[in-house]
Scaffold this motif. Structure first.
Motif, short mmCIF file in Angstrom:
data_model
loop_
_atom_site.label_atom_id
_atom_site.label_comp_id
_atom_site.label_asym_id
_atom_site.label_seq_id
_atom_site.Cartn_x
_atom_site.Cartn_y
_atom_site.Cartn_z
N VAL B 38 16.38 4.54 5.88
CA VAL B 38 16.86 5.27 6.89
C VAL B 38 15.84 5.03 8.07
O VAL B 38 14.85 5.15 7.95
CB VAL B 38 17.20 6.59 6.54
CG1 VAL B 38 18.60 6.82 5.78
CG2 VAL B 38 16.05 7.42 6.17
N PRO B 39 16.74 4.99 9.28
CA PRO B 39 15.94 4.72 10.51
C PRO B 39 15.00 5.77 10.93
O PRO B 39 13.99 5.40 11.57
CB PRO B 39 17.17 4.23 11.80
CG PRO B 39 18.25 5.02 11.17
CD PRO B 39 18.24 4.79 9.50
N PHE B 40 15.45 6.87 10.71
CA PHE B 40 14.59 8.34 11.10
C PHE B 40 14.50 9.06 10.08
O PHE B 40 15.09 9.16 9.05
CB PHE B 40 15.52 9.07 12.11
CG PHE B 40 15.77 8.19 13.46
CD1 PHE B 40 14.70 8.19 14.51
CD2 PHE B 40 17.09 7.46 13.77
CE1 PHE B 40 15.05 7.66 15.85
CE2 PHE B 40 17.21 6.70 14.94
CZ PHE B 40 16.25 6.89 15.95
N GLU B 41 13.22 9.80 10.19
CA GLU B 41 13.10 10.94 9.09
C GLU B 41 14.23 12.10 9.32
O GLU B 41 14.49 12.41 10.34
CB GLU B 41 11.82 11.67 9.51
CG GLU B 41 11.41 12.70 8.75
CD GLU B 41 11.18 12.49 7.16
OE1 GLU B 41 11.53 13.68 6.72
OE2 GLU B 41 11.02 11.49 6.81
N LEU B 47 14.40 13.68 18.49
CA LEU B 47 15.39 13.05 19.34
C LEU B 47 16.05 13.79 20.14
O LEU B 47 16.19 15.02 19.98
CB LEU B 47 16.46 12.28 18.50
CG LEU B 47 16.16 11.13 17.46
CD1 LEU B 47 17.03 10.96 16.27
CD2 LEU B 47 15.64 9.92 18.26
N PRO B 48 16.72 13.33 21.37
CA PRO B 48 17.51 14.28 22.29
C PRO B 48 18.64 14.94 21.51
O PRO B 48 19.16 14.38 20.62
CB PRO B 48 18.02 13.16 23.13
CG PRO B 48 17.28 11.92 23.16
CD PRO B 48 16.66 12.01 21.63
N ARG B 49 19.08 16.02 22.15
CA ARG B 49 19.95 17.04 21.04
C ARG B 49 21.22 16.37 21.62
O ARG B 49 21.63 16.10 22.54
CB ARG B 49 19.74 18.33 21.49
CG ARG B 49 18.32 18.96 20.88
CD ARG B 49 18.10 20.30 21.41
NE ARG B 49 16.93 20.60 20.81
CZ ARG B 49 16.36 21.98 20.73
NH1 ARG B 49 17.05 22.83 21.53
NH2 ARG B 49 15.13 21.93 20.30
N LEU B 50 22.39 16.66 20.49
CA LEU B 50 23.50 16.48 20.71
C LEU B 50 23.93 15.21 21.30
O LEU B 50 24.84 15.09 22.59
CB LEU B 50 24.50 17.75 21.63
CG LEU B 50 24.24 18.88 20.80
CD1 LEU B 50 24.78 20.18 21.86
CD2 LEU B 50 24.88 19.02 19.47
N PHE B 69 23.07 9.79 11.09
CA PHE B 69 23.08 8.84 10.07
C PHE B 69 22.00 8.86 9.09
O PHE B 69 22.44 8.72 7.93
CB PHE B 69 22.90 7.25 11.15
CG PHE B 69 23.02 6.25 10.07
CD1 PHE B 69 24.18 5.80 9.59
CD2 PHE B 69 21.87 5.54 9.81
CE1 PHE B 69 24.35 4.64 8.52
CE2 PHE B 69 21.85 4.54 8.93
CZ PHE B 69 23.02 4.13 8.33
N SER B 70 20.78 9.00 9.61
CA SER B 70 19.75 9.51 8.69
C SER B 70 19.97 10.63 7.79
O SER B 70 19.66 10.20 6.33
CB SER B 70 18.19 9.42 9.17
OG SER B 70 18.14 8.53 10.11
#
Lengths: 353, 284
Positions: B38-41, B47-50, B69-70
């Motif tokens: 997966v690209p992110f933890e 990350l920026p919200r919403l 997605f992650s």
């Protein structure tokens, strides 16, 4: 009874049915008893700390408060006595105090029941209508492409998470398209109709408030649609099987040989023969619907049992959750008992056997 | 018996079954490997919200700035193994209980079947909710609650099959040869139970996933910050305008459940004789 000659007992039209009904009633009462044992046991015997849960953490750290609570609720008594107290309380409508609303659970639930029954009844009517239509279609066209399509459609209906469907359809039809009315049972500007049945649709008609009626009906559409998807899938599959079973039966073939029209054959012969097994599944479908309301109502801010259960569960209000469990258990038992009654009345084999 | 396993008869290969099997296999694959790619933890909130779905964050981000997605992909490794475990547990316990009840009859049967009656006196989600709430909210307790409501159907089905077979001549012959009850159950009766139970189990995987995610939706299952589909949808209620938060986890549940239902329904055509030649009424 013992001296009645065998022949009259066998052919009298009343006694077998009455016997059947009494047996069913006995089973239902036993199960009702069982349901209270389950809710009692869960509320009192689980490994967690029910006292801390009931009082909240702050109050539970004070030994005097805990002691007073134990005294008040009779928690130092032996279990059978506690259970007797619990039943005694239930019979007087005491289901405890909700931690969330600080109102008696019984009062909260009494307000919530009509809203849920209204939604569930409409959903069962819709599911039965669509289910019988699709199921008969699939059975008549067995193996054809339309049968396959109905099969895939009903399997998808059985796979949809209802709480998600509620969210998505509310978002789409209300927030995006603006064709569905918002949350709740009525638009905020309309006063609720005078209470007779507790169903806003029926009450508004009785009071002659046409605008309120259409508004109430419009608010019902989306929740009923979402709730019905699963039961439509369930009923469609079951109707298909039941209709297939009677389609080959001699009496249907005889009807066809007599040259009866298609609709006459379908309604007078096929569906009539298939109606008993379908009736059985309707009881089950009601259980599914009652489960569904717990997951769906909260999204639509529909003030029924489901929202109450959702709010109680998410705020860990144990008396509230147990109250819903008990009421739904009783409602479900009653419905299944009614189904059994109807079954006994409709099926000559049960009535006269 | 095992030697014939790899060869799949042509009649088993139906479009519905194949589609279902492929989707199910893909999801199970995701469940076991997601954490590696997966690209992110999934728990990281940096990350920026919403953010709405885009090239960097395929399915957008949630209110805490986590990549959906992650979270969705790793969510598969929470729900799917638990659901499979739950079904296996219910299957083993339910089948054993049903076999004992059917084979020994009398008070054993009476006792065990009244127990199933009691469980079935409640709608499933309601009883599971009540049990989970009483045990306290956690994913483990949600599985226990789901188990409480799901074993009786296996017991019922096994019992009815065993009852029908108990007096068959070949079973009697085995007993006259001195088979112990357990040997009779294993050698003479078990092979008849496998098919129908397998069908039930494959359809039950979907039910288990719906039930577990439903309990998490109610806040009685997975607890934050665990990435679990039901609780992700629950979080979407607070952010109605950000449609992507709830849409994708629901699609995940829908596709997995649908896949197992397709497989189960195709298996039913093969295994379950009652679905084809049933002449008996619905209740017997």
């Amino acid at each position: 009874m013992g001296n009645t000659p065998r022949a009259t007992r066998r052919y009298s039209t009343r006694s077998p049915l009455v016997g059947y009904l009494l047996r069913r009633l006995g089973t239902s009462v036993l199960l009702l008893f069982g349901v209270t044992v389950v809710t009692f046991a869960l509320a009192n015997l689980v490994p967690g700390d029910p006292i801390a849960a009931a009082l909240g953490e702050g109050a539970a750290s004070n030994p005097a408060t805990v002691e007073a609570y134990i005294q008040e609720r009779g928690l130092d008594q032996p279990l059978p006595v506690q259970y007797a107290n619990y039943i005694g309380g239930l019979l007087q409508g005491d289901m405890g105090i909700s931690l969330r609303t600080t109102q008696p659970v019984a009062e909260d639930l009494a307000k919530a029941v009509p809203a849920t029954v209204e939604i569930a009844l409409l959903a069962i009517i819709v599911s039965l209508g669509v289910g019988v239509a699709l199921g008969s279609l699939a059975a008549y066209r067995r193996g054809k492409i339309s049968d396959q399509l109905v099969r895939v459609f009903s399997l998808i209906g059985l796979s949809i998470p209802t709480f998600w469907m509620a969210l998505v359809s509310f978002n789409f039809f209300f927030l995006q398209l603006r064709i569905a009315p918002g949350a709740g049972r009525l638009s905020p500007i309309l006063p609720p109709p005078p209470t007779v049945t507790g169903f806003h649709t029926v009450d508004s008609l009785l009071a002659g408030q046409w605008v309120t009626f259409t508004d109430a009906l419009a608010h019902l559409m989306l929740p009923v649609f979402v709730l019905s998807l699963f039961t439509i899938g369930l009923l469609t599959r079951f109707v298909r099987t039941s209709v297939l079973e009677v389609l080959d039966a001699d009496y249907v073939r005889a009807g066809r040989a007599k040259g009866l029209s298609g609709s006459r054959l379908l309604f007078g012969y096929v569906l009539r023969g298939a109606s008993l097994p379908i009736l059985t599944i309707v009881g089950l479908a009601f259980g599914v619907l009652l489960s569904g309301t717990v997951l769906v109502e909260a999204v639509f801010a529909w003030p029924g049992l489901g929202s109450y259960a959702y709010n109680s569960a998410t705020s860990l209000d144990l008396p509230g959750v147990m109250g819903v469990g008990l009421v739904v258990g009783v409602v479900y038992l009653t419905i299944n008992f009614a189904v059994d009654l109807l079954y006994g009345v409709l099926d000559p084999r049960v009535r006269l056997a | 018996m095992r030697k014939r396993w790899p060869k799949i008869p042509a009649a088993w290969i139906t479009p519905l079954g194949v589609v279902g099997a492929v989707i199910a296999v893909v999801w199970v694959g995701i469940a076991f490997t997601a954490r590696l790619w997966v690209p992110f933890e999934p728990l990281a909130q940096d990350l920026p919200r919403l953010q709405s779905p885009g090239i960097e964050t395929l399915m957008g981000t949630d209110a805490l700035g986590r990549d959906i997605f992650s979270r969705l992909m790793t969510g598969a490794s929470v729900t799917i193994p638990l659901a499979l475990m739950l079904v296996l547990m219910s299957l083993v316990v339910g089948t054993l209980i049903g076999a004992l009840a059917g084979y020994f009859g009398k008070w054993v049967d009476e006792l065990l079947m009244r127990l199933t009656d009691l469980v079935m006196a409640f709608p499933t989600v309601i009883l599971a909710m009540v049990v989970a709430a009483a045990l306290g909210p956690s994913l483990f307790n949600a599985v226990i609650a789901a188990f409480v409501v799901s074993w009786p159907q296996y017991a019922r089905m096994t019992r009815s099959i065993v009852l029908g077979l108990r007096t068959q001549n070949y079973v009697m012959a085995g007993r006259l040869m001195g088979f112990s009850p357990f040997k009779t159950l294993r050698v003479d009766i078990a092979p008849n139970v496998v098919g129908p139970i397998l069908v039930l189990a494959s359809l039950d995987v979907g039910t288990a996933i719906l039930l577990l995610s439903g309990l998490s939706f109610l806040g009685l299952g997975a607890q934050p910050p665990t990435a679990e589909w039901g609780s992700m949808i629950s979080a979407a209620i607070q952010n109605f305008d950000s449609w992507w938060i709830g849409l994708f986890p629901g699609l995940a549940i829908l596709t997995v459940v649908m896949a197992f239902n397709f497989v189960g329904d195709s298996l039913r055509d093969i295994f379950d004789p009652t679905s084809q030649v049933s002449r008996a009424g619905a209740r017997s």
